[in-house]
Design an enzyme around this catalytic site. Structure first.
Site, short mmCIF file in Angstrom:
data_model
loop_
_atom_site.label_atom_id
_atom_site.label_comp_id
_atom_site.label_asym_id
_atom_site.label_seq_id
_atom_site.Cartn_x
_atom_site.Cartn_y
_atom_site.Cartn_z
N GLY A 213 0.82 -1.21 0.00
CA GLY A 213 0.00 0.00 0.00
C GLY A 213 0.85 1.25 0.00
O GLY A 213 0.58 2.21 -0.73
N ASN B 256 3.94 -8.76 0.02
CA ASN B 256 3.14 -9.98 0.25
C ASN B 256 1.98 -10.13 -0.73
O ASN B 256 1.20 -11.08 -0.62
CB ASN B 256 2.67 -10.06 1.72
N SER C 110 9.65 32.60 -6.20
CA SER C 110 8.36 33.23 -5.84
C SER C 110 8.13 33.24 -4.34
O SER C 110 7.51 34.15 -3.80
CB SER C 110 7.21 32.47 -6.51
N GLU D 216 5.13 18.57 -3.25
CA GLU D 216 4.77 19.20 -1.98
C GLU D 216 4.65 18.18 -0.84
O GLU D 216 5.10 18.42 0.28
CB GLU D 216 3.46 19.98 -2.13
N PHE E 58 -1.36 25.29 -2.67
CA PHE E 58 -0.80 23.95 -2.81
C PHE E 58 -0.58 23.26 -1.46
O PHE E 58 -0.15 22.10 -1.41
CB PHE E 58 0.52 23.98 -3.60
N ARG F 100 1.59 38.08 -2.18
CA ARG F 100 2.40 38.35 -3.36
C ARG F 100 2.54 39.86 -3.56
O ARG F 100 3.56 40.35 -4.02
CB ARG F 100 1.69 37.74 -4.56
#
Lengths: 537, 537
Positions: free
Chosen positions: B29, B58, B255, B282, B308, B390
């Site tokens: 998994g 397995n 950025s 990320e 994000f 920003r």
């Protein structure tokens, strides 16, 4: 996946009514994201031969050369996924790309076409550099590429006549293809009238209440059952009128109760099936569900433990942003998970999804409310997240609990017209609130119990209804929910109180944890008395 | 990565003071999850030769055989990542596993050891079946494996004496290793006294205010700057006293302003460097940051666009659950992002992180508040998420804005002792609130402006302080924040109002969007007048 399902179900010899390829255009960054690995590994396992991924390999990302962070052999990685891999050494050669696309159409496996390109091609100052990625080239740097590429028009944003001529050809090709498909479909309707009726049904939502009666939707004979079980039952009941369900779980179907018992499992050898094995890949699962919903003709749903919704939040956000009717089945919804401990016990997740615009979140208190949640989800145009328990909950009165479709409603009213205090709860805590109401009566405090399975559905009711449930002159209000209190003050204000969980859970049997963290009738009663007294002053 | 950094910085000929391998145990998994692909691809790029992943293969997962969802060639996939791959055909053979581990230690690349095992080994009724995964074997099914494995003790949960004897040997080996390392460290302190002082400094937090004066922390000469720029400056200032910073961005360093200008970049050939190229990954970035924090000796931080953060939420939750001091730098914090549009404009993300226990979320209103955020983050024992703009914002009065460390404070008070209305804002909206205060004065409404960069820090203040900022008898309150209103009612109650964003953004210049969605002094003023009047009645 959607195309293979519809093709397997509807296509007949000479009648390929669903028959198309799916193209993906991706860059270096896309192939670094985990979700791409998940999806491409599954596409290989499922032999999705009509899927083609064009990889724009320009070796540049924002921080510089891809060598800084991404030196893997992408071709080999996709071969490991059992994909067909084709290399196009010159991304400016249309014949080379056409040839690769032609080959991909004949592949019996999904195809990766690695197209080697130069970023900022034709601009000597920018070509092959990271500065061509995130910022405009600028006036001066545009002159040189125009020369290199033989672009002789001096105007900015100018579309020359030849482009219109070429585009008209493309439009005409499209129009012809559409006309041909319509003609094919017309003949199909004559040749296979029953399938045609089914095709129309799959592409249009049924009127649920016309085809299913109240018993078929809301009847649960058990005295007590987990809402995840009621969810499984509801999904299987809806399958009777929604044969075009298509979904599954990220390897937790037996726990999520998310499979359709009467359907086989979808795989490379059997395309006409509801149940998908997504594998342990939540993010790709949600992304694939978005793709299925966008394709049309199918009802997409997917399932995992509520706490794992974190892994697929990005794709859930896209469901909401694109207003796609994807149903998220999220079980094991609180410290009720018990021994698996805090890694598996959601706390902040309800708040996170409730804060997401255009996502309806429903946490039902019993089997009947769960049926309402499924009914809402599969009729809705937006995505729905249904949040379900692992543990058993008493089944409530059917006629009352059906009010869950309003998001919040009076489940058990005070004797007086104006209650001394209002207890507002969701899910497994509704029953705790009901017991607290009885204890409060013994102390001569007259409480109203409001079941609030969905903030969004409640907020969508008119003001008169909302005020009838939560009258503005009753400020003594207690929220009871075994998850973060964050967001509840919208209903309890500055004068109410929360019996919620503002810290992580622990690993212990569910009953023990509910008691330890105060989700008992006694504790709710105590908090309610405090709030009632404070507001009486 | 942490080991290579410390080794490169501190080890000297004959003095390997940091020298260990890192082992990971994973199942089928785990290798399906995208985060594993991200991390392993980066480990290959960085040639982390002391990393060994033991893969318990397995072939069984909860829904059945891994063939249902996971048919990829795992060995080939890891070879594509440039890993050394070793196959152990029999997972019950200790010599085979020992041999593989020995080989992995001599590899110049990370090693995947594929250990083929049988789930439920020794229990004929369960062996190789999915039912051995999620549920206990049960009393009856335990008898057979005990026989098969030659386990002759009849008691449940019994530890035989031989196990104690063997474990004592392991303890003794550990004690000897520790003693040898302490001896080595003692000689190192004599041989390299300066490095030893540095070693101690790296392993203990400095007293920030002793080593940095007010100017060095809080002085910004520009009249206006983006908080992301102030963040970059703060990070670089802190590097002067925290040379053991270790972090970077998911390919957005230019950025995010997240790189240390005076340091080189960490790569396979240069381990003694601060700046990490995480690539567009990320989730792995946050997971790696957790690992660095757990390792010790380093200050972990990582950066990306705020929207994000969805992709790494699972790992951010683990930072909080493990109380790891990881700093998350999350820039481009609202519709202020502008033209990139709603996919890049966070809305629900502040609410989602504020609801997460043990995570401190700070959204500063200017450069000085930003410095406070960094100061808090790198002194804290818990993780911190710093949410930055920003776009440019005016730099405020240094002595007032330093109150940001209290989470919320009176930035500009009303003239009267009891304000007519309180405007509470964070980040880029604080200045909108200040302008609205001026407009309100013209209408004879006396407003207080509270800057609220951090709910968690404010809630941690004593009640007297909190009441001095938000007096319980002033119910006319307006929250101003260009993200979801979810959670704000905790401060504005049932009688206040929100000027927030409860829908997705749009693609347009930032100024246009702020105006369109009502984040203007005029609109805030209008809403505040309504609230003030309603509460005056």
């Amino acid at each position: 996946m959607a195309e293979t399902r519809l093709a397997a179900h509807f296509n007949r010899e000479g009648f390929p009514v669903c028959d198309h390829h799916t193209y993906v255009i991706a860059g270096d960054g896309c192939l670094q994201e985990g979700v791409a690995s998940e999806a491409c590994s599954l596409a290989g396992t499922l032999r999705l031969s009509k899927l083609t991924l064009l990889y724009d390999a320009n070796n540049i990302q924002i921080e510089g050369s891809t060598d800084l962070a991404f030196r893997e052999d992408v071709a080999k990685r996709f071969q490991a996924y059992d994909w067909n891999v084709i290399d196009v050494p010159d991304g400016n050669s249309v014949p080379m790309i056409s040839d690769a696309l032609r080959k991909s159409r004949n592949s019996d496996r999904p195809t990766l076409i690695i197209v080697h390109t130069k970023i900022g091609f034709g601009c000597p100052k920018k070509q092959g550099s990271a500065s061509a990625h995130g910022a405009p080239l600028g006036e001066d740097n545009l002159k040189e590429p125009r020369r290199t590429l033989g672009y002789e028009y001096p105007e900015d944003f100018f579309v020359p006549a030849e482009v219109y001529t070429e585009m008209d050809k493309v439009k005409s090709r499209g129009n012809h293809a559409e006309a041909a498909w319509k003609e094919l479909m017309g003949k199909y309707r004559e040749e296979y009238p029953e399938l045609a009726v089914e095709w129309d049904a799959w592409h249009n939502a049924p009127d649920f209440f016309k085809v299913l009666d109240d018993d078929a939707l809301f009847r649960f004979d058990a005295g007590s059952m987990a809402t995840r079980s009621a969810g499984g039952q509801s999904l299987n009941r809806l399958f009777a009128i929604l044969p075009n369900l298509f979904g599954g779980s990220a390897d937790l179907a037996p726990s999520n109760n998310s499979d359709i018992k009467e359907s086989p499992w979808y795989d490379r050898d059997n395309r006409d099936a509801v149940n998908i094995h997504f594998g342990v890949r939540e993010h790709a699962m949600a992304g694939i569900s978005n793709g299925i919903a966008l394709h049309g003709g199918l009802h997409a749903y997917c399932a995992t433990f509520f706490v794992f919704s974190d892994y697929m939040k990005g794709a859930m956000r896209l469901s909401a942003l694109m207003k796609l009717p994807v149903t998220y089945i999220l079980t094991h919804d609180s410290i009720g998970v018990g021994e698996d401990g805090p890694t598996h016990e959601p706390v902040e997740h309800l708040a996170a999804l409730r804060a997401l615009p255009d996502m309806t979140v429903i946490r039902p208190a019993d089997a009947v409310e769960t049926a309402c949640a499924y009914l809402h989800a599969f009729r809705a145009k937006n995505p729905t997240a249904i949040v379900l328990t692992r543990q058993n909950l008493p089944v409530m009165d059917r006629d009352i609990a059906k009010n869950a479709l309003k998001g919040g409603y009076i489940l058990s009213d005070s004797k007086k017209k104006k209650p001394d205090v209002i207890l507002i709860a969701s899910g497994s805590e509704v029953n705790v609130a009901l017991s607290a109401q009885r204890l409060l009566r013994e102390q001569d405090i007259d409480a109203r119990v409001v079941s609030m399975p969905s903030f969004e559905l409640f907020d969508a009711q008119d003001e008169a209804y909302r005020d009838s449930v939560l009258p503005s002159n009753v400020r003594a209000r207690v929220a009871v929910e075994a998850l973060s209190s964050f967001g509840w003050h919208k209903y309890i204000g500055l004068d109410g109180a929360c019996v919620c969980l503002d810290h992580f859970g622990e690993s212990a049997p569910a009953d023990y944890l509910f008691k330890k963290f105060g989700f008992t009738p006694e504790h709710v009663c105590e908090v309610a008395i405090g709030v009632a007294h404070k507001n009486r002053k």
